[in-house]
Design an enzyme around this catalytic site. Structure first.
Site, PDB file in Angstrom:
ATOM      1  N   SER A  55      75.991  36.131  42.033  1.00 16.46           N
ATOM      2  CA  SER A  55      75.976  36.690  43.388  1.00 16.46           C
ATOM      3  C   SER A  55      77.000  37.806  43.473  1.00 16.46           C
ATOM      4  CB  SER A  55      76.333  35.605  44.412  1.00 16.46           C
ATOM      5  OG  SER A  55      76.654  36.159  45.673  1.00 16.46           O
ATOM      6  N   TYR A  74      83.033  29.589  46.605  1.00 22.26           N
ATOM      7  CA  TYR A  74      81.723  30.117  46.210  1.00 22.26           C
ATOM      8  C   TYR A  74      81.897  31.316  45.280  1.00 22.26           C
ATOM      9  CZ  TYR A  74      76.999  32.049  46.596  1.00 22.26           C
ATOM     10  OH  TYR A  74      75.739  32.538  46.318  1.00 22.26           O
TER      11      TYR A  74
END
Length: 324
Positions: free
Chosen positions: A162, A188
């Site tokens: 990501s 994350y």
């Protein structure tokens, strides 16, 4: 190993998963896609199966894959699709999946993931849940399937990362937030940096004919956002006051979001290419971590950090195994 200049492909932001492998015949190829029951995972499964691949969807809830299995069973020339249980946060489940696998594995797509858990959550092994699911579980799975990947002769590992990796490097001193304050987005981002470093560290497998590359699929509305509350979704501009999802112009459809995964998994353009990072179907250059827009942070491509992370992951997984 391809160590040349940046790879340029004829595909752009708008390309779909089926478009990037149009004309590619995957008959006889065997594929595992984690988290392939919905979102970009399901689109990845769909594109690879329609091209003829035999696809195993590895997911915590295999029953959710049944509609996709039935759909693709009716597509002429599509490869067999089946579901098998896998919980990446539980290494006993990872071990069971790997032990049950027989024969070569041509493509492993590490697609499953979770994002921004609001509170620090630990697995039974004491691992922070986002790091466990997004990275450690996938590392353990790929490592356990290494012999099958080697047997394929020219296997590929595709790691879905990501753009959030730019927010956090990997904290080797406190990866599970035992001492530093837990932050959902830092956790994350760290897990997604680990994903890119995994692809870089996998250069050691090139001698076995195995390549690995990482990617940013872009912005797509999927179940990945399930842990975000409505206020956060509204702050991001993707939900109206009535609770309806409202994708922004720079958001992709799931079929577009899966394109880069499928490109890395099956396009002949990626033959012998390894340790790279892609977005919008192109390899991208390293940028400063705080740079606006796309690109890959240098901290995610650092070979020394990749090697250190590989050793950390191996030691962590082995320690769990010995404790059982």
């Amino acid at each position: 190993m391809n160590t040349g200049s940046r790879l340029i492909t004829p595909y752009d932001f708008d390309a779909t998963a089926t478009e990037v492998i149009d004309g590619v015949d995957l008959a006889g190829r065997r594929v595992v896609v984690t988290g392939g029951a919905s979102g970009i995972g399901a689109e990845t499964v769909r594109a690879l199966a329609v091209a003829g691949a035999e696809v195993t969807v590895a997911t915590r809830r295999p029953e959710l894959v049944e509609p996709l299995v039935r759909e693709l069973a009716d597509v002429p020339g599509a490869g067999l699709v089946r579901a098998q249980a896998l919980d990446l946060a539980d290494l006993s489940s990872v071990d069971a999946f790997a032990r049950a696998w027989r024969g070569p594995l041509d493509i492993l797509v590490a697609n499953a993931g979770i994002m921004a858990l609001p509170e620090r959550t630990l697995t039974d092994a004491g691992w922070e849940m986002q790091l466990a699911t997004n990275f450690l579980g996938h590392f353990a799975l790929a490592d356990a399937l290494h012999a099958s990947l080697r047997e394929a002769g020219s296997a590929r590992v595709v790691v879905v990362s990501s753009g959030a990796h730019r927010w956090a490097s990997f904290d080797f001193d406190d990866p599970h937030f035992e001492r530093r304050p837990y932050d959902p987005w830092a956790a994350y981002g760290q897990s997604k940096t680990a994903d890119v470093l995994f692809a870089v560290g996998a250069r050691r497998w090139a001698v076995d004919g195995i390549t690995a590359n990482a990617l940013n699929p872009g912005f797509i509305l999927t179940n990945l956002q399930r842990h975000l509350d409505d206020d956060t979704m509204r702050a991001f501009g993707v939900m109206d006051e009535d609770g309806n999802l409202t994708p922004l112009p720079h958001y992709k459809t799931p079929a577009q979001g899966a394109a880069t995964s499928v490109l890395l998994a099956a396009s002949p353009l990626l033959d012998a290419v390894t340790g790279r990072y892609f977005e919008d179907n192109q390899e991208v250059q390293a940028v400063r971590a705080d740079a606006e827009g796309g690109g890959v942070a240098a901290h995610a491509l650092d070979p020394a950090a990749a090697d250190r992370l590989w050793e950390y992951a191996q030691d962590t997984v082995r320690a769990w195994s010995k404790a059982q």
